[in-house]
Design an enzyme around this catalytic site. Structure first.
Site, PDB file in Angstrom:
ATOM      1  N   GLU A  71      -0.068   2.945   2.674  1.00  0.00           N
ATOM      2  CA  GLU A  71      -0.896   2.157   1.845  1.00  0.00           C
ATOM      3  C   GLU A  71      -1.915   3.284   1.088  1.00  0.00           C
ATOM      4  O   GLU A  71      -2.073   3.028  -0.103  1.00  0.00           O
ATOM      5  CB  GLU A  71      -1.504   1.216   2.662  1.00  0.00           C
ATOM      6  CG  GLU A  71      -1.972  -0.032   1.769  1.00  0.00           C
ATOM      7  CD  GLU A  71      -1.058  -0.690   0.990  1.00  0.00           C
ATOM      8  OE1 GLU A  71      -1.212  -0.880  -0.234  1.00  0.00           O
ATOM      9  OE2 GLU A  71      -0.127  -1.461   1.440  1.00  0.00           O
ATOM     10  N   GLU A  78      -1.016   5.316  -7.377  1.00  0.00           N
ATOM     11  CA  GLU A  78      -1.383   4.490  -8.439  1.00  0.00           C
ATOM     12  C   GLU A  78      -2.764   4.842  -9.322  1.00  0.00           C
ATOM     13  O   GLU A  78      -2.689   4.666 -10.432  1.00  0.00           O
ATOM     14  CB  GLU A  78      -1.705   3.061  -7.716  1.00  0.00           C
ATOM     15  CG  GLU A  78      -0.217   2.626  -7.495  1.00  0.00           C
ATOM     16  CD  GLU A  78      -0.309   0.970  -6.921  1.00  0.00           C
ATOM     17  OE1 GLU A  78      -1.486   0.409  -6.968  1.00  0.00           O
ATOM     18  OE2 GLU A  78       0.735   0.001  -6.842  1.00  0.00           O
TER      19      GLU A  78
END
Length: 134
Positions: A71, A78
């Site tokens: 994660e 991103e």
């Protein structure tokens, strides 16, 4: 967020500070990181309450670490992709999709571990404790 010094050989405390800054940023920006933290607290409660053997603690720690690490890497990818190319681009989309896929794979693996725990430890514990299935 401060800009890290260029070069290797920085003191451990400085490197640790950068890592903690990253964790704080992920905590603030990503609801999924906060969700994983709540799930981890609940998991620790279940492991403690059922007096799970040390092996289950280790397996769960590795599993949680894998999912949270994926994660965090997804969040980093991103953020970097959005910074380098704010507009839509097929390569950026593919990069984000692959990073999200890594999170999905880790999550599915954690689900398999959770099912093994449920059937291998939790169910037998509940049967003994509450007389279920007798």
């Amino acid at each position: 967020m401060s800009e890290p010094d260029i070069g290797k050989g920085q003191a451990f405390g400085k490197r640790l500070g950068y890592a903690l800054q990253g964790l704080r940023a992920a905590w603030r920006q990503e609801a999924s990181v906060r969700t994983h933290a709540v799930a981890t607290v609940a998991l620790v409660g279940v492991l403690a309450f059922t007096r799970a053997p040390a092996l289950w603690w280790a397996v769960m720690a590795l599993t949680v670490g894998l999912v949270v690490s994926c994660e965090l890497m997804n969040t980093a990818v991103e953020a970097l992709a959005d910074h380098l190319h704010p507009g839509a681009h097929p390569a950026i989309g593919l990069t984000k999709d692959v990073a999200a896929g890594a999170v999905l794979v880790a999550t599915l693996a954690s689900l398999a571990v959770g099912l093994a725990f449920a059937f291998g430890h939790l169910w037998p514990w509940a049967v003994m404790r509450f007389g279920l299935g007798a």
